[in-house]
Motif scaffolding. Sequence first.
Motif, PDB file in Angstrom:
ATOM      1  N   LEU B 322       0.696  -1.300   0.080  1.00  0.00           N
ATOM      2  CA  LEU B 322       0.174  -0.126  -0.129  1.00  0.00           C
ATOM      3  C   LEU B 322       0.881   1.194  -0.180  1.00  0.00           C
ATOM      4  N   GLY B 323       1.884   1.170   0.626  1.00  0.00           N
ATOM      5  CA  GLY B 323       2.803   2.448   0.743  1.00  0.00           C
ATOM      6  C   GLY B 323       3.377   2.613  -0.273  1.00  0.00           C
ATOM      7  N   ILE B 324       3.921   1.508  -1.105  1.00  0.00           N
ATOM      8  CA  ILE B 324       4.474   1.918  -2.344  1.00  0.00           C
ATOM      9  C   ILE B 324       3.556   2.142  -3.375  1.00  0.00           C
ATOM     10  N   ALA B 325       2.503   1.611  -3.435  1.00  0.00           N
ATOM     11  CA  ALA B 325       1.317   2.252  -4.169  1.00  0.00           C
ATOM     12  C   ALA B 325       1.104   3.536  -4.170  1.00  0.00           C
ATOM     13  N   MET B 326       1.043   3.991  -2.751  1.00  0.00           N
ATOM     14  CA  MET B 326       0.721   5.327  -2.359  1.00  0.00           C
ATOM     15  C   MET B 326       1.949   6.285  -3.048  1.00  0.00           C
ATOM     16  N   THR B 327       2.891   5.904  -2.640  1.00  0.00           N
ATOM     17  CA  THR B 327       4.163   6.663  -3.345  1.00  0.00           C
ATOM     18  C   THR B 327       4.186   6.796  -4.687  1.00  0.00           C
ATOM     19  N   PHE B 328       4.042   5.900  -5.369  1.00  0.00           N
ATOM     20  CA  PHE B 328       3.719   5.646  -6.836  1.00  0.00           C
ATOM     21  C   PHE B 328       2.774   6.779  -7.374  1.00  0.00           C
ATOM     22  N   PHE B 329       1.779   6.440  -6.548  1.00  0.00           N
ATOM     23  CA  PHE B 329       0.203   7.547  -7.058  1.00  0.00           C
ATOM     24  C   PHE B 329       0.819   8.884  -6.847  1.00  0.00           C
ATOM     25  N   LEU B 330       1.461   8.928  -5.737  1.00  0.00           N
ATOM     26  CA  LEU B 330       1.879  10.630  -5.441  1.00  0.00           C
ATOM     27  C   LEU B 330       2.645  10.926  -6.489  1.00  0.00           C
ATOM     28  N   PHE B 331       3.845  10.202  -6.946  1.00  0.00           N
ATOM     29  CA  PHE B 331       4.533  10.565  -8.022  1.00  0.00           C
ATOM     30  C   PHE B 331       3.713  11.241  -9.096  1.00  0.00           C
ATOM     31  N   PHE B 332       2.955  10.243  -9.757  1.00  0.00           N
ATOM     32  CA  PHE B 332       2.291  10.868 -11.110  1.00  0.00           C
ATOM     33  C   PHE B 332       1.034  11.926 -10.752  1.00  0.00           C
ATOM     34  N   ALA B 333       0.293  11.678  -9.655  1.00  0.00           N
ATOM     35  CA  ALA B 333      -0.656  12.547  -9.279  1.00  0.00           C
ATOM     36  C   ALA B 333      -0.112  14.107  -9.274  1.00  0.00           C
ATOM     37  N   VAL B 334       1.011  14.285  -8.484  1.00  0.00           N
ATOM     38  CA  VAL B 334       1.553  15.414  -8.103  1.00  0.00           C
ATOM     39  C   VAL B 334       2.221  15.973  -9.586  1.00  0.00           C
ATOM     40  N   ASN B 335       2.804  14.986 -10.211  1.00  0.00           N
ATOM     41  CA  ASN B 335       3.405  15.558 -11.465  1.00  0.00           C
ATOM     42  C   ASN B 335       2.296  16.309 -12.383  1.00  0.00           C
ATOM     43  N   MET B 336       1.281  15.479 -12.609  1.00  0.00           N
ATOM     44  CA  MET B 336       0.090  15.658 -13.556  1.00  0.00           C
ATOM     45  C   MET B 336      -0.566  17.102 -12.870  1.00  0.00           C
ATOM     46  N   ALA B 337      -0.962  17.051 -11.539  1.00  0.00           N
ATOM     47  CA  ALA B 337      -1.439  18.076 -10.957  1.00  0.00           C
ATOM     48  C   ALA B 337      -0.816  19.358 -11.351  1.00  0.00           C
ATOM     49  N   MET B 338       0.514  19.266 -11.149  1.00  0.00           N
ATOM     50  CA  MET B 338       1.603  20.422 -11.388  1.00  0.00           C
ATOM     51  C   MET B 338       1.605  20.948 -12.810  1.00  0.00           C
ATOM     52  N   VAL B 339       1.618  20.056 -13.722  1.00  0.00           N
ATOM     53  CA  VAL B 339       1.586  20.483 -15.119  1.00  0.00           C
ATOM     54  C   VAL B 339       0.267  20.935 -15.464  1.00  0.00           C
ATOM     55  N   MET B 340      -0.989  20.494 -14.986  1.00  0.00           N
ATOM     56  CA  MET B 340      -2.090  20.922 -15.138  1.00  0.00           C
ATOM     57  C   MET B 340      -2.441  22.391 -14.627  1.00  0.00           C
ATOM     58  N   GLY B 341      -1.701  22.684 -13.600  1.00  0.00           N
ATOM     59  CA  GLY B 341      -1.897  23.961 -12.905  1.00  0.00           C
ATOM     60  C   GLY B 341      -2.644  23.859 -11.663  1.00  0.00           C
ATOM     61  N   LEU B 342      -2.741  22.341 -11.284  1.00  0.00           N
ATOM     62  CA  LEU B 342      -3.607  22.447 -10.163  1.00  0.00           C
ATOM     63  C   LEU B 342      -2.738  22.400  -8.921  1.00  0.00           C
ATOM     64  N   LEU B 343      -1.392  22.076  -8.883  1.00  0.00           N
ATOM     65  CA  LEU B 343      -0.501  22.499  -7.701  1.00  0.00           C
ATOM     66  C   LEU B 343       0.690  23.079  -8.244  1.00  0.00           C
ATOM     67  N   PRO B 344       1.581  23.751  -7.204  1.00  0.00           N
ATOM     68  CA  PRO B 344       2.472  24.584  -7.570  1.00  0.00           C
ATOM     69  C   PRO B 344       3.748  23.672  -8.239  1.00  0.00           C
ATOM     70  N   VAL B 345       4.435  24.307  -9.258  1.00  0.00           N
ATOM     71  CA  VAL B 345       5.608  23.523  -9.672  1.00  0.00           C
ATOM     72  C   VAL B 345       6.520  22.946  -8.528  1.00  0.00           C
ATOM     73  N   VAL B 346       6.624  21.673  -8.157  1.00  0.00           N
ATOM     74  CA  VAL B 346       7.710  21.275  -7.336  1.00  0.00           C
ATOM     75  C   VAL B 346       8.556  20.250  -7.570  1.00  0.00           C
ATOM     76  N   GLY B 347       8.537  19.645  -8.962  1.00  0.00           N
ATOM     77  CA  GLY B 347       9.849  19.165  -9.343  1.00  0.00           C
ATOM     78  C   GLY B 347       9.579  17.591  -9.008  1.00  0.00           C
ATOM     79  N   VAL B 348       8.586  17.108  -9.315  1.00  0.00           N
ATOM     80  CA  VAL B 348       8.342  15.607  -9.196  1.00  0.00           C
ATOM     81  C   VAL B 348       8.147  15.171 -10.490  1.00  0.00           C
ATOM     82  N   PRO B 349       9.016  14.209 -10.899  1.00  0.00           N
ATOM     83  CA  PRO B 349       9.011  13.498 -12.370  1.00  0.00           C
ATOM     84  C   PRO B 349       7.628  12.664 -12.469  1.00  0.00           C
ATOM     85  N   LEU B 350       7.322  12.280 -13.704  1.00  0.00           N
ATOM     86  CA  LEU B 350       6.226  11.336 -14.053  1.00  0.00           C
ATOM     87  C   LEU B 350       6.994  10.172 -13.892  1.00  0.00           C
TER      88      LEU B 350
END
Lengths: 646, 379
Positions: B322-350
């Motif tokens: 679950l933890g790894i799934a969550m980390t993986f989820f955070l990676f892509f969710a934060v990245n996508m949200a960032m490029v869509m302008g939902l989150l600040p640019v924080v430097g998380v790769p896809l």
Amino acid sequence: MRRPTRDSGESLRGISRRALVLGAAQFGFMGILAARMRSMQVEEAEQYRLLADENRINLRLLAPSRGLVFDRNGIPLAVNEQNYRVVMVREDAGDIREVLERLRRLIPLSDEDIERAIEDMMRHSPFVPVTIAERLTWEEMARVNINAPALPGVQAEVGLSRAYPLGSDTAHVVGYVGPVSDFDLSRIDDQDPLLQIPKFQIGKTGVENKLEKTLRGSAGTRRIEVNALGRVMREIDRVEGMPGNDVQLTLDAALQSYVEARLEGESAGVVVIDLENGDLRAIASAPSFDPNLFVRGISTRNWTELNENPFRPLAAKAVQGTYPPGSTFKLATALAAVEAGVLDPEETIYCRGYVEVSGNRFHCWKPTGHGNINLHESLKQSCDCYYYEICQRVGIDLISEMAVRLGLGQRYDLPLSAVAEGLAPTRDWKLKVRGEDWRIGDTVNASIGQGFVLASPLQLAVMAARVATGRQITPRLVRAIDGIEQPSMSDAPLGINENILRRLRAALDAVSNHTRGTAYGSRIVPDDRRLAGKTGTSQVRRITQEEREAGITSNEDLPWERRDHALFVGYAPVEAPRYAIAVVVEHGGGGSTAAAPIARDVLLQAMFDGPPPLSAYPANLRSQIETQQERIKERIAPGSSTSGRA
Amino acid sequence: MSYLEYNAKYVPTGLRKPLYLNWPLILLLSAVAGFGFLMLYSVAGGSATPWMEPQVKRFGVGMAAMFVIAMVPIWFWRNMSAMAYAVSLVLLLYVEFFGAVGMGAQRWIDLGFMRLQPSELMKIASVMVLAAYYDWLAPSRTSRPLWVILPVLLISLPTLLVLKQPDLGTAILLLAGGGAVMFAAGVHWAYFASVILAGIGAVVAVLQSRGTSWQLLKDYQYRRIDTFLDPSNDPLGAGYHITQAKIALGSGGWTGKGFMQGTQTRLNFLPEKHTDFIFTTLAEEFGYIGASALLLLYALIIVFCIISALQSRDRFSSLLTLGIAMTFFLFFAVNMAMVMGLLPVVGVPLPLVSYGGSAMLVLLGAFGLVQSAHVHRPR
């Protein structure tokens, strides 16, 4: 292994519940992402697509080719020349210094050029082509092309640049172009986007400047795709602009060149008017300058040279120089007096060498006086006292009015820089401008074209033209624009009694064809080409009484800038006037010796449409004229061949 | 799980193990990486160099590592958790003081053949140690304050270190990843509620501290926040990235501009087009369909991980997955949200798509752990 894992069912069920909550939260967020993606990519796609296009598509202006300027016979006066140049792209060149060194062995480049080129390249993005050298010869161009493999990043290009084939001969008329400057932009109210192109060439002086809008044409556009750095990736489409309209002037290039050559060594202005329609056949100012120097960017040395030359090569003396017209003004004084009815042309006035007017003594050029003299003789011999007398009868205001009717004291609407207004002074003028009352002495001075009276060679030529024809000849410089003939301006009758004019013309005929005429030495021999005119010598210094008693210093003994201006106005042929002319030679000495011969040569050239036969000249002058013709032929020949007429 | 149980129930051994790998998960990971290869080929202007080729090699190495890790029994990894955490922490401390300086922050250790980012390791190690901790802790004590403090310390120590680097993205991942494990382990929800409230307080404090002597973030981070809140106020400066990213994404439309036809990418309007902003290239060239397809693949990876976690018979495997799934989820969710302008640019790769060695290897290693848990589940 240590302790067994506690995998009691209860704790695992707890994990499962929480895992599902986490999963739900994750999917909830993914739902938000998907929705956001949908709204951006589907609902708002159009708007973003527009923004993307704005990003990548740039509009570039295409400079239209500038209209050409021709003379009346189709000889080009201003053309667009192919200009071979070498440009260099920094990123393709690699070691730019090395490449420039290699380039240097092929085309002439100074250390300065190389430093400037390197500086230019470093200032711009690496992909921006920077011009290294311009105006290469075809051979230099070929050398660069052949050695292309050894010159990475170096390209030879062909561009258009303005050139003036006749060079200095037409410099004052055609003018020149130069890169648009901030000063130009602040001065002219012109929204044309072309002016925003860096180094766009606009007319700076003369016809190039005054007919700028006609010659310029309109901008074309080029849509290009650029990347984030501004590098051009490809051209999407282009709309060519409208090239500028061609302008045909009334000038006769051959005559113009001849006049410039004839004036060599003098500081002078000459204007020749075609009496049929007021066409300006020649507007020459000497010395002149090479307008091509300005297009290329004049060097400081050349600039200083032109500016410090006492003969003022940059001044278009023929239209912007104003001079006291001297005795040529007597035409106006005489006509005013006769028109006003205060003078009978046959009436004789006694000249004893001077006239006393309100305590001041005004001298005739001939200290011993002319004796009894009538209008005809006064013009022929250019007696001054006669005019001192009649001007007091008619008054300055009527004289000025006549001067204006004859074409002085007014600005002609010609596409030339700084066309002078001159001055036909009146009482009102003096009161208004100088705040002084007009004095009788002023009238006396004005009667012989001294004092306040000022006229340009152009105005004097118009005066000669109007006297010769009795019509209101108005000068015209533009013959056709884009092949469409421009109308000649008004040439309604002057409204001066033809009998009076005929008397006046007879006197002018005598000036150069009677043995005692002031311009007899400059007569034209064949009867059907006879020259008529009036000489003038205007003082630029005041001759004191002491000097007069000691004997007036002759012009040859004075420093150049204190010598008299020499003038001549006239026309030919006498019987059927075709050309009128005005010649002003700055500090040339006497009108009969310095100006009249120039008028004679120029009018002969115009009438014969080329070099006249020697038989046109009096026998005693022929050998001298022959050498002069040889000299002029040599001067005209190189570079400005005008033999092949269109 | 014990040897006793191990013997009592059927657990695959030896050469049979590969048969019990979570093969759908492997296919999904490969498909995502395939998207990445395609995009790296495209952003290089239709060339395998300089990005696609090394990325393929790393993926190969990563997959090999995943298989090796998957073959090792999960209890071994459980026992290694504390060690992994300790090593990661030491490396983090090491880069804090001796790391090579790059991109304005000390983030990696140069191993010669690759640059190792200890913060990447820590993302997994912290999940491991927390899973092991709750595996060890009696469920009844889970919500006791004393037993909550220890995992909080385990999370906050590396978080503070990466914040100091400063790497806001990793800090968020560490915090949320660790929090997810704690949440899954059954820590009382009131703790999370209070942390969230405290978080809001912290945000207020961070914003308030700006320009004062006790300013909590660096100026550029504040500017990123400003830019996030209103990208248009600085379209050529700090807001440039996000504005251009949104333009690229939005202009893709339904079906995109076509492979290698993305004008934003090809004309270099996009910043870091091969790393953090690679999703925008995908969205521009393959449109909504392509972008949703990638999101779907990611979602399926999460689904398979959660299923695997639910099937696990021990707390470590379950929490780790679950933890790894969550980390993986955070990676892509934060990245996508960032490029869509939902989150600040924080430097998380896809994850698995962006160009970069550390993240790829660590993520595949993490999925190796997930596979190990899957393979060594008693059936």
